[in-house]
Design a protein around this motif. Structure first.
Motif, PDB file in Angstrom:
ATOM      1  N   LEU A 116      -7.811  -0.300  -1.034  1.00  0.00           N
ATOM      2  CA  LEU A 116      -6.659  -0.020  -2.216  1.00  0.00           C
ATOM      3  C   LEU A 116      -7.447  -0.155  -3.354  1.00  0.00           C
ATOM      4  CD1 LEU A 116      -3.768   0.617  -2.540  1.00  0.00           C
ATOM      5  CD2 LEU A 116      -3.283  -1.656  -2.419  1.00  0.00           C
ATOM      6  N   CYS A 122       0.984  -1.291   0.014  1.00  0.00           N
ATOM      7  CA  CYS A 122      -0.035   0.156  -0.100  1.00  0.00           C
ATOM      8  C   CYS A 122       1.013   1.357   0.016  1.00  0.00           C
ATOM      9  CB  CYS A 122      -0.933  -0.152   1.232  1.00  0.00           C
ATOM     10  SG  CYS A 122      -2.365   0.960   1.056  1.00  0.00           S
ATOM     11  N   CYS A 159      -6.061   5.911   1.139  1.00  0.00           N
ATOM     12  CA  CYS A 159      -5.966   4.702   1.886  1.00  0.00           C
ATOM     13  C   CYS A 159      -5.544   4.774   3.326  1.00  0.00           C
ATOM     14  CB  CYS A 159      -5.161   3.626   0.972  1.00  0.00           C
ATOM     15  SG  CYS A 159      -5.748   3.386  -0.633  1.00  0.00           S
ATOM     16  N   SER A 199      -4.768  -1.354   3.563  1.00  0.00           N
ATOM     17  CA  SER A 199      -5.114  -1.743   2.115  1.00  0.00           C
ATOM     18  C   SER A 199      -6.401  -2.193   1.730  1.00  0.00           C
ATOM     19  CB  SER A 199      -4.160  -3.014   1.877  1.00  0.00           C
ATOM     20  OG  SER A 199      -4.514  -3.986   3.337  1.00  0.00           O
TER      21      SER A 199
END
Length: 381
Positions: free
Chosen positions: A295, A207, A272, A292
């Motif tokens: 994401l 990420c 994120c 994540s």
């Protein structure tokens, strides 16, 4: 003129034995603070090493202070507790073993260490100093960071995440002086990570890399580094879950983590991570999973709004896209839906209220509204 070096941290790849010998040979630093949880010391069988380090300090008429209490998400109280343990000792070096939390706590100690004040800090004083960056006027203690996870990148960054004791927000201590002087990368240490932590930290690195790639502050060099970090992560993360004792796979994930750390240390993260903070603070979702889980949704919004986007997304094509790849990595271990973490639709407004962190949300290539964030969260319930 003031120049910002691309990386001022010495990065050393090592094995466990060589790492311990290197630390035992340190003679130009007298008094040392060791930040390592007691459980980690037991898990890695490090007690004999700590005793050796203690004896070596004594031969140099110096001291070793072992900070054994390292919480998952350090707060102002944890910094205060550590400084009280140090007391009026003069400190020359901090050695931090562990995940991002250990290194973040070490950075907090470095930022606020003061012989005159170590035993007198209050939570309000620490909070006020972080908010107004008063710590920038202080003396910083050098740090050696030795990560035991492959994900946070804290061993090469200049900031530390400190979580508010009263759960009102997440703070960041941020100054170039907090970059560790040395990062010793020991893939062996990551072998003890269970599957969920392997996934969480690995997804954190992925990420970080992707957000640095599409950040408003990205550069061609950052994109090249970030691309390689993503590529390595995709090829190795599920293998680490299925073959946890494969040192070559762990080594690759350590490389991805360092590369991701180098990339986002120049750009910071984006939407994120901004959305992830209330997920961790209010609902206890581990950081890598919290970052994540959005994401794929954020990536779809950002697509077409940053340079070289096709090259980045093409890395996931053979896996059916970002979400499918993440689900494959997590299969049999974690269900990457908000409901799996006890989050319901009624909780979404609270998350949205706390999802807009300055320097993170406004670093996203596309401006997200409250309604955008609501829709993102609802799509992953």
């Amino acid at each position: 003129m003031n120049y910002q070096p691309f990386c001022s941290t010495e990065i050393v790849y090592s094995n466990r034995a060589a790492m311990m010998n290197k630390l035992l040979s340190i003679e130009d630093a007298g008094n040392i603070v060791l930040v390592m949880s007691e459980s980690s010391a037991l898990r890695w069988n490090m007690l004999p090493f700590i005793e050796q380090l203690q004896r070596k300090r004594k031969t140099l008429n110096a001291t070793l202070t072992w900070i054994k209490k390292v919480p998952v998400n350090p707060t102002q109280k944890d910094i205060i507790r550590s400084l009280q343990q140090i007391g009026n000792k003069e400190i020359d070096l901090i050695i931090a073993f562990g995940g991002g939390s250990s290194i973040d706590l070490a950075k907090g100690i470095s930022a606020f260490y003061s012989i005159d004040k170590n035993t007198r800090y209050t939570i309000d004083e620490i909070t006020d100093s972080i908010k107004h960056k008063f710590y920038k006027d202080t003396f910083f203690i050098d740090i050696i960071g030795i990560p035991s996870t492959a994900g946070t990148g804290s061993e090469v960054t200049q900031w530390a995440t400190i979580w508010d004791e009263n759960k009102t927000g997440k703070f960041s201590i941020d100054t170039p002086e907090l970059k560790p002087k040395m990062a010793i990368i020991v893939p062996e240490l990551t072998l003890s990570m269970p599957a969920e932590m392997t996934i969480s930290t690995g997804l954190d690195a992925l990420c970080q890399a992707m957000e640095s790639y599409w950040s408003r502050h990205t550069t061609p060099i950052v994109q090249q580094i970030a691309y390689r970090a993503v590529e390595i992560s995709i090829k190795n993360l599920r293998n680490a879950v299925e073959h946890p004792d494969d040192i070559s796979v762990r080594d690759n994930l350590c490389k991805a983590s360092v590369l991701a750390g180098l990339a986002f240390s120049h750009t910071r993260t984006t939407a994120c991570h901004s959305i992830s903070y209330p997920l961790t603070m209010f609902y206890g979702v581990s950081h890598g999973l919290a970052a994540s889980i959005t994401l794929d949704a954020v990536g779809k919004i950002n697509k077409g709004h940053f340079v070289n986007d096709k090259e980045l997304f093409a890395l996931f094509e053979e896996h059916g896209g970002i979400k499918n790849w993440i689900d494959l990595v997590c299969e049999g271990v974690i269900d990457m839906r908000l409901s799996s973490f006890g989050i319901a639709e009624r909780d979404i407004p609270v998350i949205v209220d706390n999802a807009f962190t300055g320097g993170r949300m406004d670093n996203n290539p596309v401006d997200l509204s409250r309604d955008d964030v609501f829709k993102i969260l609802k799509s992953i319930l």
